[in-house]
Enzyme design. Structure first.
Site: not given
Ligand code: RIB
Length: 304
Positions: A251, A275
């Site tokens: 994320d 990265n």
């Molecule tokens: O990518 C990580 C996320 O995946 C976490 O924060 C959790 O909430 C899930 O959605």
């Protein structure tokens, strides 16, 4: 600078840290628990905003204390929350995250996230915006929002995580598709891992480009990322990190990538920056709280 608009999930992460995962039927004592903001959408929005990019989040929470806390956390991180909806009768999303040895296993109770509809899109896309979505909210909503964003001249980033069945037409709405090696294997029905030869990864990315995505980025953990565009394929090396918790690293990559695209970078330039940001994020516990500032990413890039 253009703005980033993230449409997606918000979860309260219940993080349980232990020396190892319990075996089936085993009770393991001595774990540590933390309640931390998360959800792929929220994490990506915070990653973008901490890099000093104007950022808005659209999504849904329940009428409960977790929803209130998540909204406050976003606001404290300078994310515009005016477009967040409250869904009566459903709980805010919760993710149970087991962290052991730097690795994680996640179970999500989506709650209000599953009730995020196109009618809750309380924002208007503008030319130059970067609109970002993932697969933790309904895909029909994502498709409708990306179509409107594209029609307005905004750029679109789709993180195909976690992989879910989706209409073939969805990728035609995507400027940059981002997915890890597991999701890439699932999306293309290929046999590949993060250690597969570059040509195998590139061939899988090209499959997704042939379905309409203009650029495809495969994130490969410590190995870095492979960026495939109409101009060709580039391997963007990973940065060394002292791993504490990899939750949210993908994320962080997506949020940082969107932020750089909004500031005018090419997908390749943005991927190198993303990265470096992801390498910073894995050195701290949690997803959203581990997102780095622009100063931290600059320091990481300078050390490379
Ligand atoms: O990518 C990580 C996320 O995946 C976490 O924060 C959790 O909430 C899930 O959605």
């Amino acid at each position: 600078m253009s703005r980033v608009v993230v449409c997606g999930s918000l979860n309260m992460d219940v993080v349980v840290q232990s020396a190892r995962r319990p075996a089936r039927g085993e009770t393991l004592l001595g774990a540590k628990i933390s309640l931390l903001p998360g959800g792929k959408g929220l994490n990506q929005a915070v990653a973008s905003a901490r890099l000093a990019t104007p950022t808005t989040m659209l999504g849904a929470v329940g009428e409960d204390a977790f929803g209130h806390t998540l909204r406050g956390f976003l606001a404290d991180n300078d994310v515009n929350t005016l477009g967040l909806s409250v869904v009566a009768g459903h709980a805010t999303g919760v993710a149970l995250i087991q962290v052991a040895g730097g690795d994680n296993a996640i179970t999500v109770a989506s709650g209000a996230n599953s009730h995020f509809t196109k009618a809750m899109m309380r924002d208007t896309p503008h030319r130059g915006d970067v609109w970002v979505a993932q697969f933790e909210t309904p895909i029909a909503t994502t498709q409708a929002i990306l179509a409107e964003a594209r029609a307005a001249g905004a750029r679109t980033v789709l993180n195909l995580a976690p992989m879910a069945p989706h209409p073939a037409s969805l990728l035609k709405l995507v400027d940059v598709a981002v997915l890890n090696e597991v999701e890439l294997a699932q999306a293309t029905k290929s046999r590949l891992t993060a250690a597969s030869p570059v040509k195998t990864i590139v061939a899988a990315c090209e499959k997704l480009r042939s379905k309409g995505a203009r650029a495809v980025i495969a994130t490969l953990g410590a190995r870095g990322a492979v960026v495939v565009t109409a101009e060709g394929a580039t391997v963007v090396a990973g940065f060394k990190a002292k791993v504490v918790d990899t939750t949210g690293a993908g994320d962080c990559f997506v949020g940082a990538l969107a932020a750089r695209l909004a500031s005018g970078a090419t997908p390749m330039e943005a991927a190198r920056y993303a990265n470096a940001a992801a390498a910073c994020s894995v050195e701290r516990l949690g997803a959203a709280p581990s997102m780095p500032t622009a100063e931290e990413v600059a320091a990481r890039l300078a050390r490379a």
